[in-house]
Design a protein around this motif. Structure first.
Motif, PDB file in Angstrom:
ATOM      1  N   VAL A  43       1.337  -1.166  -0.181  1.00 16.24           N
ATOM      2  CA  VAL A  43       0.002   0.380   0.042  1.00 16.24           C
ATOM      3  C   VAL A  43       0.367   1.322   0.006  1.00 16.24           C
ATOM      4  O   VAL A  43       0.639   2.374  -0.918  1.00 16.24           O
ATOM      5  CB  VAL A  43      -0.598   0.399   1.336  1.00 16.24           C
ATOM      6  CG1 VAL A  43      -1.206   1.008   1.345  1.00 16.24           C
ATOM      7  CG2 VAL A  43      -2.195  -0.780   0.930  1.00 16.24           C
ATOM      8  N   SER A  46       2.262   1.552  -3.701  1.00 20.47           N
ATOM      9  CA  SER A  46       1.116   1.538  -4.810  1.00 20.47           C
ATOM     10  C   SER A  46       1.045   3.286  -4.578  1.00 20.47           C
ATOM     11  O   SER A  46       1.110   3.928  -4.915  1.00 20.47           O
ATOM     12  CB  SER A  46       0.315   1.282  -4.831  1.00 20.47           C
ATOM     13  OG  SER A  46      -0.334   0.757  -3.134  1.00 20.47           O
ATOM     14  N   GLN A  47       1.422   3.524  -2.999  1.00 21.71           N
ATOM     15  CA  GLN A  47       0.836   5.086  -2.762  1.00 21.71           C
ATOM     16  C   GLN A  47       2.033   6.359  -2.899  1.00 21.71           C
ATOM     17  O   GLN A  47       1.851   6.953  -3.733  1.00 21.71           O
ATOM     18  CB  GLN A  47       0.460   5.888  -1.437  1.00 21.71           C
ATOM     19  CG  GLN A  47      -0.108   7.012  -0.776  1.00 21.71           C
ATOM     20  CD  GLN A  47      -0.323   7.184   0.517  1.00 21.71           C
ATOM     21  OE1 GLN A  47       0.556   6.546   1.508  1.00 21.71           O
ATOM     22  NE2 GLN A  47      -0.782   8.120   0.552  1.00 21.71           N
ATOM     23  N   TRP A  50       1.450   6.224  -7.461  1.00 25.28           N
ATOM     24  CA  TRP A  50       0.293   7.172  -7.950  1.00 25.28           C
ATOM     25  C   TRP A  50       0.639   8.746  -7.652  1.00 25.28           C
ATOM     26  O   TRP A  50       0.859   9.922  -8.158  1.00 25.28           O
ATOM     27  CB  TRP A  50      -0.597   6.788  -7.160  1.00 25.28           C
ATOM     28  CG  TRP A  50      -1.970   7.650  -7.076  1.00 25.28           C
ATOM     29  CD1 TRP A  50      -2.917   8.089  -8.279  1.00 25.28           C
ATOM     30  CD2 TRP A  50      -2.401   8.521  -6.186  1.00 25.28           C
ATOM     31  NE1 TRP A  50      -3.674   8.594  -8.449  1.00 25.28           N
ATOM     32  CE2 TRP A  50      -2.986   9.757  -6.761  1.00 25.28           C
ATOM     33  CE3 TRP A  50      -1.490   9.965  -5.265  1.00 25.28           C
ATOM     34  CZ2 TRP A  50      -4.039  10.722  -6.772  1.00 25.28           C
ATOM     35  CZ3 TRP A  50      -2.388  10.481  -5.338  1.00 25.28           C
ATOM     36  CH2 TRP A  50      -3.336  11.180  -5.583  1.00 25.28           C
ATOM     37  N   GLU A  77      -2.984   3.970  -9.998  1.00 27.24           N
ATOM     38  CA  GLU A  77      -5.012   4.303  -8.989  1.00 27.24           C
ATOM     39  C   GLU A  77      -5.394   2.981  -9.564  1.00 27.24           C
ATOM     40  O   GLU A  77      -5.928   3.133  -8.327  1.00 27.24           O
ATOM     41  CB  GLU A  77      -5.839   5.235  -9.999  1.00 27.24           C
ATOM     42  CG  GLU A  77      -5.518   6.676  -9.930  1.00 27.24           C
ATOM     43  CD  GLU A  77      -6.913   7.839 -10.153  1.00 27.24           C
ATOM     44  OE1 GLU A  77      -7.081   7.010 -11.629  1.00 27.24           O
ATOM     45  OE2 GLU A  77      -6.240   9.374 -10.049  1.00 27.24           O
ATOM     46  N   TYR A  80      -3.150   1.236  -6.573  1.00 24.09           N
ATOM     47  CA  TYR A  80      -3.253   1.500  -5.354  1.00 24.09           C
ATOM     48  C   TYR A  80      -4.407   0.741  -4.822  1.00 24.09           C
ATOM     49  O   TYR A  80      -4.851   0.867  -3.369  1.00 24.09           O
ATOM     50  CB  TYR A  80      -3.360   2.782  -5.204  1.00 24.09           C
ATOM     51  CG  TYR A  80      -3.159   3.825  -3.695  1.00 24.09           C
ATOM     52  CD1 TYR A  80      -2.740   3.009  -2.662  1.00 24.09           C
ATOM     53  CD2 TYR A  80      -3.287   4.887  -3.817  1.00 24.09           C
ATOM     54  CE1 TYR A  80      -2.866   4.228  -1.378  1.00 24.09           C
ATOM     55  CE2 TYR A  80      -4.233   5.716  -2.844  1.00 24.09           C
ATOM     56  CZ  TYR A  80      -3.305   4.781  -1.537  1.00 24.09           C
ATOM     57  OH  TYR A  80      -3.720   5.370  -0.418  1.00 24.09           O
ATOM     58  N   GLN A  81      -5.741   0.918  -5.553  1.00 23.65           N
ATOM     59  CA  GLN A  81      -7.248   1.149  -5.377  1.00 23.65           C
ATOM     60  C   GLN A  81      -6.849  -0.745  -4.600  1.00 23.65           C
ATOM     61  O   GLN A  81      -7.812  -0.990  -3.850  1.00 23.65           O
ATOM     62  CB  GLN A  81      -8.241   0.609  -6.084  1.00 23.65           C
ATOM     63  CG  GLN A  81      -8.697   2.170  -6.479  1.00 23.65           C
ATOM     64  CD  GLN A  81      -9.748   2.741  -7.293  1.00 23.65           C
ATOM     65  OE1 GLN A  81      -9.973   1.936  -8.487  1.00 23.65           O
ATOM     66  NE2 GLN A  81      -9.354   4.257  -7.914  1.00 23.65           N
ATOM     67  N   ASN A  83      -4.767  -2.605  -3.588  1.00 25.37           N
ATOM     68  CA  ASN A  83      -3.151  -3.521  -2.324  1.00 25.37           C
ATOM     69  C   ASN A  83      -4.507  -2.663  -1.534  1.00 25.37           C
ATOM     70  O   ASN A  83      -4.321  -2.743  -0.345  1.00 25.37           O
ATOM     71  CB  ASN A  83      -2.120  -2.227  -2.428  1.00 25.37           C
ATOM     72  CG  ASN A  83      -1.594  -2.825  -3.237  1.00 25.37           C
ATOM     73  OD1 ASN A  83      -1.360  -3.927  -3.485  1.00 25.37           O
ATOM     74  ND2 ASN A  83      -0.879  -1.812  -4.352  1.00 25.37           N
TER      75      ASN A  83
END
Length: 107
Positions: A43, A46-47, A50, A77, A80-81, A83
């Motif tokens: 997470v 991936s943030q 993003w 995006e 991220y979603q 994860n």
């Protein structure tokens, strides 16, 4: 006794919220700990991806760069979603994980 990132072998105590809004102390296994840390780090990564994609989009010049930036932003995006969804399925408490990470880094 062996040591891991949480200090000692065995179960880690973690707080999870229940549906009725009361907190309950839950003990989890080492395998669950590893899975939770893995998902938490996914997470976080991936943030950051993003955020980088968002900056790329803001700085894009010309139609090709804009198209590429949109593609990268949409992919970041979606990742991220996915994860976040996985973290939610594990009832992962990001604030608590951040607290544990900061505590581990300071010791």
């Amino acid at each position: 006794m062996s040591f891991n990132r949480w200090g000692r072998e065995g179960n880690m105590r973690i707080w999870r919220k229940k549906a009725n809004k009361k907190e309950q102390e839950v003990y989890i296994t080492s395998e669950e700990q590893e899975q939770m840390w893995s998902v938490y780090m996914d997470v976080q990564r991936s943030q950051m991806e993003w955020e980088r994609a968002h900056l790329l989009f803001q700085e894009a010049r010309g139609q090709d760069q804009i198209d590429y930036a949109i593609y990268m932003l949409e992919a970041a995006e979606r990742k991220y979603q996915m994860n976040l969804k996985q973290a939610k399925q594990l009832n992962l408490d990001g604030a608590h994980m951040q607290y544990l990470e900061n505590k581990r880094e300071s010791s």
